[in-house]
Design an enzyme around this catalytic site. Structure first.
Site, PDB file in Angstrom:
ATOM      1  CG  HIS A 192      -2.065  -0.930   1.135  1.00 55.04           C
ATOM      2  ND1 HIS A 192      -1.866  -2.097   1.629  1.00 55.04           N
ATOM      3  CD2 HIS A 192      -3.286  -0.839   0.736  1.00 55.04           C
ATOM      4  CE1 HIS A 192      -2.940  -2.947   1.549  1.00 55.04           C
ATOM      5  NE2 HIS A 192      -3.873  -2.083   1.137  1.00 55.04           N
ATOM      6  CG  ASP A 251      -3.794  -5.776  -3.821  1.00 56.56           C
ATOM      7  OD1 ASP A 251      -5.043  -5.288  -3.464  1.00 56.56           O
ATOM      8  OD2 ASP A 251      -3.002  -6.153  -3.165  1.00 56.56           O
TER       9      ASP A 251
END
Length: 491
Positions: free
Chosen positions: A186, A258
């Site tokens: 992230h 993702d």
């Protein structure tokens, strides 16, 4: 290029997108785009109030597009979306791996699938098939079934089987494996430094098991694996997405990325370019909307895909193939028989959480007295966990022992006053991964020096048990908290 061809391109570009949105009901732009051919929608915790509301939401989506893929990231452990506001009633992957009963894992996943199907969700971004071989991993941890490849493989296969038997498509993630890293994608680009032989012996083992079990989808990871591709993250690498996953492993289902806006790739490539590169590499669907949940983003990505085809950067046949794979998954989801939820599911979840507990303590150490004081140490949770998801022992223990009191600390500074407030009451110290947080390890050490009889409850990855009375839950779900509370209260 004539207008009809342009419209076809736009339709195929829309078909491969799975955007998120804001609000508890579909906004007008999303309804319009679904009617125009948008292939899927990703739900997040922000879209969920309760199951009745989710069922109404998904019905509204299907009113625009009957075969829309409705996806959610429901690992049903520490990472939950459908129960983000109350905590998951299931013990989570690490706990299931600790029990090591694949039949139970299959049964749990089946109940999760029934629950999701009953509210109109057709695609689950789960299970996590990563081997958590690095105990300092900041983003996997208790989301994995464990640190042993074969254990993770057998539970990954069981979870997939149970979920898909209930009519919900499973998605093994994060290919080719996110467990051996100390960086959260992230935030930055993790690098898996394993050799190709090590990858075969560890990371790829659960994914081979997933494919053998018939998993319908695989999610890519935003990390670099120099042993296969020294330059590009897996999501953008044809060597990994096509040559390895499609070619060597023989996977013929849907490949979904993702979150394309995650900084591991968006900081370097931007989300529009990354979307095009991911499709060219072999991905079929683009997950977006964790942060960029708006029409402008969905339009930008659609237009970028169309422009890339027209410019020759993305072969049209690759886009056609991706859209066809999306349609195939949508068709499976629409046709799959659904099973009504079992009213006994909550008891199964709690029973499984009880089985997962690992207790190190003298004989007759429990129950504790009726007025405990609980100190919970709050770590920095990873980005996959919804910030509103409750955890800990103060609330579940207070339900059983109303005299319970306590405090949650996010640093060592408040410990002296917390110890003072505990007085002579039974003390319970609740931690999550103290091996990853020096302040937490120091605070735990100081607390045990002052109160060596305190009960230590580890609700993360149990790496270094501390104290005379230690309980490991292998996760911080609502079910895990309730199971410990029952033990401490003698219920």
């Amino acid at each position: 290029m004539d207008a009809s061809t342009g419209a076809d391109l736009a339709g195929m570009a829309d078909a491969v997108l799975q955007p998120g949105f804001m609000g508890k009901e579909p906004p007008p732009w999303l309804r319009r785009r679904l009617a125009e051919g948008l292939g899927g929608v990703a739900l997040f915790a922000r879209n969920v109030v309760d199951r009745d509301q989710v069922a109404e939401l998904t019905a509204a989506l299907r009113a625009e597009k009957p075969d829309v893929i409705v996806a959610i990231d429901e690992e049903a452990g520490d990472v939950t979306r459908i129960d983000a506001h109350i905590g998951s009633p299931w013990p989570g992957n690490l706990a299931l791996g600790a029990i090591d009963d694949p039949a139970l894992t299959r049964e749990v996943a089946g109940h999760i699938g029934r629950d999701l199907a009953s509210v109109g969700i057709t695609f689950d971004y789960a299970p996590d098939a990563d081997v958590n071989s690095d105990p300092n991993n900041p983003v996997i941890g208790s989301r994995a079934f464990g640190a042993e490849p074969e254990r993770v493989a057998r539970h990954t296969a069981a979870w997939i089987t149970g979920l898909q038997e209930a009519g919900v498509a499973a998605c093994a993630k994060h290919f080719p494996g996110h467990g051996n890293t100390s960086v959260d994608s992230h935030l930055d680009v993790p690098i898996i430094k394993a050799s190709r032989a090590d990858l075969e012996a560890t990371e790829l083992v659960p994914f081979r098991a997933a494919i053998e079990a018939g998993v319908l989808a695989v999610m890519s990871a935003h990390l670099r694996v120099p042993a296969i591709d020294a330059d590009l993250p897996a999501t953008l690498s044809r060597r990994i997405m096509t040559d390895l996953l499609r070619g060597e492993l023989g996977f013929d289902g849907l490949i979904v990325t993702d979150g394309i806006e995650m900084r591991a790739i968006s900081d370097r490539f931007g989300i529009a370019r990354a979307t095009v590169m991911a499709l060219a590499a072999g991905a079929d669907a683009i997950c977006v909307g964790g942060d960029h949940a708006d029409e402008e983003t969905a339009t930008m990505l659609r237009d970028a895909i169309v422009a890339a085809v027209r410019a020759g950067e993305l072969p049209e046949e690759r886009l056609t193939d991706a859209a066809a794979r999306v349609a195939r998954l949508a068709g499976w989801s629409a046709a799959a028989p659904k099973i009504a939820p079992d009213p006994r599911a909550a008891e199964l979840g709690l029973s499984a959480a009880r089985r997962a507990l690992r207790i190190t303590a003298p004989d007759a150490a429990f129950p504790i007295a009726a007025n405990p004081y609980v100190i919970e140490f709050q770590p920095q949770l990873n980005f996959a966990i919804a910030p509103e998801t409750p955890w800990g022992l103060i609330a579940p223990l207070a339900e059983l022992l109303p005299e319970t009191a306590g405090v949650r600390l996010s640093s060592e500074e408040g410990l002296p006053s917390a110890l003072g407030a505990s007085g002579g009451r039974p003390l319970v110290l609740v931690v999550r991964d103290p091996h990853r947080y020096p302040w937490m390890a120091d605070a735990l050490r100081a607390a045990l020096a002052a109160r060596p009889e305190a009960v230590v409850v580890e609700m993360g990855v149990p790496a270094d048990p501390r104290g005379e009375r230690h309980i490991a839950t292998f996760g911080a779900t609502a079910a895990s908290g309730r199971a410990v509370a029952e033990l401490l209260a003698g219920r």
